[in-house]
Design a protein around this motif. Structure first.
Motif, PDB file in Angstrom:
ATOM      1  N   MET A  62       0.845  -1.189   0.000  1.00 27.25           N
ATOM      2  CA  MET A  62       0.000   0.000   0.000  1.00 27.25           C
ATOM      3  C   MET A  62       0.889   1.251   0.000  1.00 27.25           C
ATOM      4  SD  MET A  62      -3.010   1.086   2.705  1.00 27.25           S
ATOM      5  CE  MET A  62      -2.138   0.301   4.037  1.00 27.25           C
ATOM      6  N   ARG A  63       0.604   2.146  -0.929  1.00 25.62           N
ATOM      7  CA  ARG A  63       1.342   3.411  -1.015  1.00 25.62           C
ATOM      8  C   ARG A  63       0.480   4.512  -0.391  1.00 25.62           C
ATOM      9  NH1 ARG A  63       3.379   5.237  -6.535  1.00 25.62           N
ATOM     10  NH2 ARG A  63       5.352   5.699  -5.520  1.00 25.62           N
ATOM     11  N   VAL A  64       1.052   5.196   0.589  1.00 27.32           N
ATOM     12  CA  VAL A  64       0.321   6.241   1.297  1.00 27.32           C
ATOM     13  C   VAL A  64       1.068   7.554   1.168  1.00 27.32           C
ATOM     14  CG1 VAL A  64      -0.449   7.045   3.561  1.00 27.32           C
ATOM     15  CG2 VAL A  64      -0.718   4.642   2.937  1.00 27.32           C
ATOM     16  N   LEU A  65       0.342   8.590   0.769  1.00 28.86           N
ATOM     17  CA  LEU A  65       0.885   9.942   0.810  1.00 28.86           C
ATOM     18  C   LEU A  65       0.778  10.459   2.238  1.00 28.86           C
ATOM     19  CD1 LEU A  65       1.820  12.675  -0.446  1.00 28.86           C
ATOM     20  CD2 LEU A  65      -0.623  13.203  -0.732  1.00 28.86           C
ATOM     21  N   ASN A  66       1.907  10.789   2.840  1.00 26.52           N
ATOM     22  CA  ASN A  66       1.922  11.422   4.154  1.00 26.52           C
ATOM     23  C   ASN A  66       2.503  12.819   3.948  1.00 26.52           C
ATOM     24  OD1 ASN A  66       3.321  12.150   6.863  1.00 26.52           O
ATOM     25  ND2 ASN A  66       1.871  10.532   7.384  1.00 26.52           N
ATOM     26  N   TYR A  67       1.617  13.799   3.827  1.00 25.72           N
ATOM     27  CA  TYR A  67       1.984  15.124   3.310  1.00 25.72           C
ATOM     28  C   TYR A  67       1.939  16.171   4.407  1.00 25.72           C
ATOM     29  CZ  TYR A  67       1.485  19.356   0.367  1.00 25.72           C
ATOM     30  OH  TYR A  67       1.626  20.590  -0.223  1.00 25.72           O
ATOM     31  N   LEU A  68       3.041  16.912   4.551  1.00 28.67           N
ATOM     32  CA  LEU A  68       3.087  18.077   5.431  1.00 28.67           C
ATOM     33  C   LEU A  68       3.361  19.306   4.581  1.00 28.67           C
ATOM     34  CD1 LEU A  68       3.013  19.452   8.161  1.00 28.67           C
ATOM     35  CD2 LEU A  68       5.457  18.930   8.414  1.00 28.67           C
ATOM     36  N   GLU A  69       2.327  20.042   4.313  1.00 29.25           N
ATOM     37  CA  GLU A  69       2.451  21.295   3.567  1.00 29.25           C
ATOM     38  C   GLU A  69       3.286  22.294   4.372  1.00 29.25           C
ATOM     39  OE1 GLU A  69      -0.698  24.378   1.404  1.00 29.25           O
ATOM     40  OE2 GLU A  69      -1.391  22.861   2.809  1.00 29.25           O
ATOM     41  N   LEU A  70       4.100  23.093   3.671  1.00 33.55           N
ATOM     42  CA  LEU A  70       4.953  24.107   4.298  1.00 33.55           C
ATOM     43  C   LEU A  70       5.926  23.494   5.312  1.00 33.55           C
ATOM     44  CD1 LEU A  70       2.292  26.910   4.918  1.00 33.55           C
ATOM     45  CD2 LEU A  70       3.879  26.720   3.007  1.00 33.55           C
ATOM     46  N   ALA A  71       6.423  22.316   4.986  1.00 36.77           N
ATOM     47  CA  ALA A  71       7.290  21.602   5.928  1.00 36.77           C
ATOM     48  C   ALA A  71       8.516  22.421   6.315  1.00 36.77           C
ATOM     49  CB  ALA A  71       7.717  20.270   5.323  1.00 36.77           C
ATOM     50  N   ASP A  72       9.061  23.189   5.379  1.00 37.74           N
ATOM     51  CA  ASP A  72      10.269  23.964   5.668  1.00 37.74           C
ATOM     52  C   ASP A  72      10.002  25.080   6.669  1.00 37.74           C
ATOM     53  OD1 ASP A  72       8.674  25.211   3.736  1.00 37.74           O
ATOM     54  OD2 ASP A  72      10.372  26.253   2.820  1.00 37.74           O
ATOM     55  N   ARG A  73       8.758  25.550   6.747  1.00 35.40           N
ATOM     56  CA  ARG A  73       8.424  26.618   7.688  1.00 35.40           C
ATOM     57  C   ARG A  73       7.946  26.084   9.037  1.00 35.40           C
ATOM     58  NH1 ARG A  73       5.131  30.959   3.849  1.00 35.40           N
ATOM     59  NH2 ARG A  73       6.641  30.959   2.119  1.00 35.40           N
ATOM     60  N   LEU A  74       7.635  24.817   9.073  1.00 36.66           N
ATOM     61  CA  LEU A  74       7.103  24.210  10.291  1.00 36.66           C
ATOM     62  C   LEU A  74       8.103  23.301  10.973  1.00 36.66           C
ATOM     63  CD1 LEU A  74       3.572  23.253   8.898  1.00 36.66           C
ATOM     64  CD2 LEU A  74       4.057  25.074  10.545  1.00 36.66           C
ATOM     65  N   ASP A  75       9.374  23.369  10.549  1.00 34.82           N
ATOM     66  CA  ASP A  75      10.328  22.367  11.001  1.00 34.82           C
ATOM     67  C   ASP A  75      10.599  22.415  12.499  1.00 34.82           C
ATOM     68  OD1 ASP A  75      11.661  24.815  10.714  1.00 34.82           O
ATOM     69  OD2 ASP A  75      13.587  23.859  10.328  1.00 34.82           O
ATOM     70  N   ARG A  76      10.281  23.523  13.167  1.00 39.93           N
ATOM     71  CA  ARG A  76      10.500  23.619  14.605  1.00 39.93           C
ATOM     72  C   ARG A  76       9.197  23.508  15.397  1.00 39.93           C
ATOM     73  NH1 ARG A  76      14.940  28.611  14.994  1.00 39.93           N
ATOM     74  NH2 ARG A  76      16.582  27.559  13.792  1.00 39.93           N
ATOM     75  N   SER A  77       8.151  23.053  14.755  1.00 43.14           N
ATOM     76  CA  SER A  77       6.836  23.021  15.378  1.00 43.14           C
ATOM     77  C   SER A  77       6.482  21.629  15.891  1.00 43.14           C
ATOM     78  CB  SER A  77       5.765  23.451  14.370  1.00 43.14           C
ATOM     79  OG  SER A  77       5.611  22.466  13.361  1.00 43.14           O
ATOM     80  N   GLY A  78       5.479  21.590  16.766  1.00 43.43           N
ATOM     81  CA  GLY A  78       4.961  20.313  17.236  1.00 43.43           C
ATOM     82  C   GLY A  78       4.308  19.520  16.129  1.00 43.43           C
ATOM     83  N   ILE A  79       3.723  20.222  15.140  1.00 40.55           N
ATOM     84  CA  ILE A  79       3.115  19.521  14.008  1.00 40.55           C
ATOM     85  C   ILE A  79       4.170  18.736  13.252  1.00 40.55           C
ATOM     86  CG2 ILE A  79       1.906  19.817  11.812  1.00 40.55           C
ATOM     87  CD1 ILE A  79       0.569  22.294  13.006  1.00 40.55           C
ATOM     88  N   ALA A  80       5.300  19.373  12.982  1.00 40.48           N
ATOM     89  CA  ALA A  80       6.373  18.685  12.263  1.00 40.48           C
ATOM     90  C   ALA A  80       6.890  17.498  13.060  1.00 40.48           C
ATOM     91  CB  ALA A  80       7.508  19.658  11.960  1.00 40.48           C
TER      92      ALA A  80
END
Length: 349
Positions: A1-19
């Motif tokens: 199974m191929r799953v897209l696990n996408y974090l939009e704006l990853a470069d701006r969120l790299d220090r966040s809890g979301i990242a």
């Protein structure tokens, strides 16, 4: 199974809890049979590349069996619409709520009501909405969200914390910390209990340290600019630290008087390091943690102060809470995250 696990704006969120949460997801899935894609775009092209308009044609997108988006912006909207047009199961991860957006930066309280309406529309497109806790599920149901909602812990990755003890002297010397150090970790926001943190410092003689970035410019909230520009004498705001292990090595009592959390990854990190943890009395902490067993939960400044004094006076209490906290953190290991995500994906196919 191929799953897209996408974090939009990853470069701006790299220090966040979301990242951090997304990194946990991907590390957890690495030990499963799921093949993870981290970008939906073929040849690196974003969905709005053609003529400045959103594009949903197949050539723009890579092939995947399930789409899992972790943010709420235009790229994630494009993925959601592409999934609908092509009958691809869509998972939207609710890291952002109207409630935890409040108190984040200057003007966030004014924007929060409109954000709530947007989130109601956006999350309702999903086949399944994931969120970090039963508390957050209740928040989303109150909007209401027209989609099934399942709680999945953000989890805790202990590998990046290994050896934190060896950083103790270096980081205490770097930030001139002595004695019992009361500390917090993460971005400095009023929502995370900044004023309580500083008022407690004023009322005690302990060294307090907040390890994390803060915005003292025009985008920062009034309270952040106030406290970081003129902190109490016994409070240190470190800004970004080179190695997060230094924070957990230098600190003794983890104080997190947050007003709203969906889970609080830093709490699990502190617990994994065996720290005595003092938390605010909010629903999500009552859901995951037990007062007097793996933490102390406080409802006002007087209770916080009493908790800090108890922990200073009773090393056995600190040790007992810390050992129980380690066991709690193990219950949120990445193996659990991987199992739950795989169950969700397979249930949608």
């Amino acid at each position: 199974m191929r799953v897209l696990n996408y974090l939009e704006l990853a470069d701006r969120l790299d220090r966040s809890g979301i990242a951090t949460s997304v990194d946990h997801q991907r590390r957890a899935l690495a030990d499963t049979d799921v093949e993870v894609l981290t970008t939906p775009w073929s040849d690196g092209h974003p969905a709005w590349a053609a003529g400045g308009k959103l594009a949903f044609d197949d050539p723009v997108f890579r092939d995947y069996d399930v789409a899992h988006c972790n943010m709420i912006g235009p790229g994630s909207v494009a993925v959601a619409r592409h999934a609908e047009r092509n009958d691809i199961p869509l998972v939207l991860h609710a890291h952002v709520t109207r409630e935890d957006f409040r108190g984040s930066f200057r003007g966030s309280n004014l924007v929060a009501p409109a954000l709530g309406q947007y989130l109601k529309w956006f999350y309702s497109q999903a086949d399944t909405v994931l969120c970090p806790s039963e508390y957050t599920k209740g928040v989303l149901e109150s909007y209401p969200i027209d989609a099934p909602i399942q709680p999945v812990t953000n989890g805790i990755d202990t590998e990046p914390l290994a050896g934190f003890e060896s950083f103790r002297e270096e980081y205490r010397e770097r930030y001139d910390l002595d004695g019992t150090v009361v500390f917090a970790v993460g971005s400095v926001f009023e929502r995370k209990g900044l004023t309580t943190f500083c008022e407690l410092a004023r009322a005690t003689d302990y060294d307090f340290a907040w390890f994390g970035t803060y915005d003292d410019g025009p985008h920062g909230s009034e309270s952040v600019r106030k406290w970081t520009s003129d902190p109490p004498e016994n409070v240190t705001f470190t800004g970004w630290v080179d190695d997060i292990r230094g924070a957990y090595g230098a600190g003794d009592v983890f104080l997190f008087p947050s007003k709203v959390e969906n889970q609080g990854i830093v709490v699990l990190e502190a617990m994994a390091c065996g720290k005595a943890v003092v938390l605010s009395d909010i629903p999500v902490f009552r859901e995951y943690y037990e007062d007097g067993h793996d933490c102390l939960i406080c409802s006002d400044e007087e209770e916080f102060r009493e908790a800090l004094d108890r922990l200073e006076a009773d090393p056995d209490l600190r040790d007992r809470l810390g050992e129980n906290a380690k066991a709690t953190a193990r219950d949120h290991g990445l193996d659990r995250v991987g199992e739950r995500l795989t169950e969700v994906y397979e249930g949608l196919r």
